[in-house]
Design an enzyme around this catalytic site. Structure first.
Site, mmCIF file in Angstrom:
data_model
loop_
_atom_site.group_PDB
_atom_site.id
_atom_site.type_symbol
_atom_site.label_atom_id
_atom_site.label_comp_id
_atom_site.label_asym_id
_atom_site.label_seq_id
_atom_site.Cartn_x
_atom_site.Cartn_y
_atom_site.Cartn_z
ATOM 1 N N ASP A 181 -19.598 -12.126 -30.474
ATOM 2 C CA ASP A 181 -19.945 -12.465 -31.442
ATOM 3 C C ASP A 181 -18.612 -11.990 -32.480
ATOM 4 O OD1 ASP A 181 -21.340 -13.073 -34.087
ATOM 5 O OD2 ASP A 181 -21.871 -10.953 -34.410
ATOM 6 N N ASP A 232 -18.251 -16.870 -38.631
ATOM 7 C CA ASP A 232 -19.457 -16.124 -37.915
ATOM 8 C C ASP A 232 -19.844 -17.220 -36.728
ATOM 9 O OD1 ASP A 232 -21.647 -14.568 -37.306
ATOM 10 O OD2 ASP A 232 -22.530 -15.206 -39.035
#
Length: 412
Positions: free
Chosen positions: A285, A99
């Site tokens: 992201d 992440d």
């Protein structure tokens, strides 16, 4: 349906960087870590809702109002990339989702944490909301093994309660370390160095950066990706890597944010190009399944493509005839243009769309909705990262992109 490709052994590599005036000098030490794309489509399928909730919570530190957050089922479908990370001595290996939108690393969601002689419990408790997931627990100082013979001391969380993580054991947070601010209690002013920071600070790598290689899914089994700490892997990209500074506009500048624009179509297309979004701050992201656009930009994209919103799936839907006329979406940044062709804009047809219509094709662009009020123009998620090699360079506060063999591939 959960698809998992076997991980190859972790290895330490000496890598080189393609000659480029913007490139970082060669690093003699880097660490290559295989990552696996895991796809679970057995739960409730609504990726747009998932991504909207994720970013509303990340941007507000979990303080979004109930009117801004849609309740997410615990059995949500998930598409994510994971890495096997060892914790303790001897190490227990955990499958952690990768992440870049968060910076805390933690374990214990599914596989219990095993204390060893290297475990040191701190006086702090961990609490991180992710929108589609959350964790609270205890913070430890631990030995973390990234590759055989490569271990660091790392502050990690151990979950007491968590949700939305299955089938993973936790999260490997490789976002900017300042995202850890206010995640520990009572010491809520502490900033926790990430795994990348500690690999660099403890002399395991010579550059404070991590490079990400994702690949689009063409068919089962799932194709693996790669994280490279400390340098770049020239076998994963083509041409040169071009770097861009982190945006100064908040809140995007707290993440791996850049200033970019979006244009649909080109001069060779059947219609004139359409400006979808003027240059605006947004975020790159790994944890977002789609490409998010602010409401106005999203509506312009819908008009340009002729897509309609599908209530059953939460995705934009087009017909096969519309797909034949689907033009490229261009991501413009710093005078460079990164193209997402028609195949890069659609949900992988080989995976299917739960609840979708058999003869329809679904797009991977979603509406950021009320997030636009927080001055966030876009989120470039997995569909972008699967077409472009990406470098997240902490040491120089910048991100870099390069083409790959999959950039223009007719995959999906």
């Amino acid at each position: 349906m959960l698809l998992v490709a076997a991980l190859a052994p972790l290895v330490v590599l000496a890598t080189t960087v393609v000659a480029d005036p913007n490139a970082i000098p060669n690093s003699p030490i880097s660490i290559s870590l295989p990552i696996t794309k895991q796809i679970n489509l057995t739960g409730t399928f609504h990726p747009s809702q998932r991504d909207q909730n994720r970013w509303m919570n990340l941007l507000t530190g979990g303080q979004a109002s109930t009117s801004e957050i849609t309740e997410v089922p615990l059995t949500y479908s998930i598409i994510a990339y994971s890495a096997n990370i060892g914790v303790g001595d001897p190490p227990t290996y955990y499958s952690l989702t990768v992440d870049t939108g968060s910076a805390n690393t933690w374990v214990g969601a599914n596989k219990p944490y095993s204390k060893t002689k290297t475990s040191v419990k701190t006086d702090d408790f961990l609490n991180v909301p992710y929108g589609t997931a959350s964790v609270n627990g205890t913070e430890y100082e631990e030995t973390v093994t990234i590759a055989p013979g490569v271990a660091i001391r790392q502050s990690i969380g151990v979950a007491s309660n968590s949700f939305g993580i299955y089938p993973f054991d936790g999260i490997l947070g490789i976002g900017p370390k300042y995202l850890t601010l206010d995640t520990l209690f009572p010491d809520n002013t502490s900033i926790i160095p990430t795994v990348t920071d500690n690999l660099y600070g403890q002399g395991k790598i010579e550059q404070n950066l991590v490079a990400v290689s994702f690949e689009p899914t063409a068919s089962e089994p799932v194709i693996d990706g790669e994280l490279t700490f400390g340098s770049t892997d020239s076998t994963k990209y083509t041409g040169d890597i071009t770097y861009f500074p982190i945006t100064k506009t908040l809140p995007s500048g707290r993440f791996w944010g850049v200033d970019a624009s979006f244009i649909y179509g080109n001069a060779q297309g059947k219609k004139a190009p359409v400006t979808i979004l003027d240059t605006t701050a947004g975020v790159i992201d790994t944890g977002t399944n789609q490409i998010g656009l602010g409401t106005d930009a999203y509506n312009r994209y819908v008009d340009a493509t002729g897509a309609v919103y599908d209530e059953n799936t939460g995705l934009l839907r087009i017909t096969p005839a519309q797909y034949e006329n689907l033009q490229s979406l261009f991501f413009g940044i710093g005078g460079r243009t990164y193209e997402l062709n028609a195949n890069a804009q659609i949900w992988p047809r080989t995976l299917g769309v739960p609840g979708g219509e058999k003869d329809s094709i679904y797009l991977v662009v979603f509406d950021l909705g009320s997030i636009i009020s927080l001055d966030l123009g876009f989120i470039a998620g997995q569909p972008f990262l699967e077409r472009y090699y990406s470098v997240f360079d902490t040491g120089n506060s910048r991100v870099g992109f390069a083409t790959t063999p999959f950039t223009y591939a007719d995959i999906n």
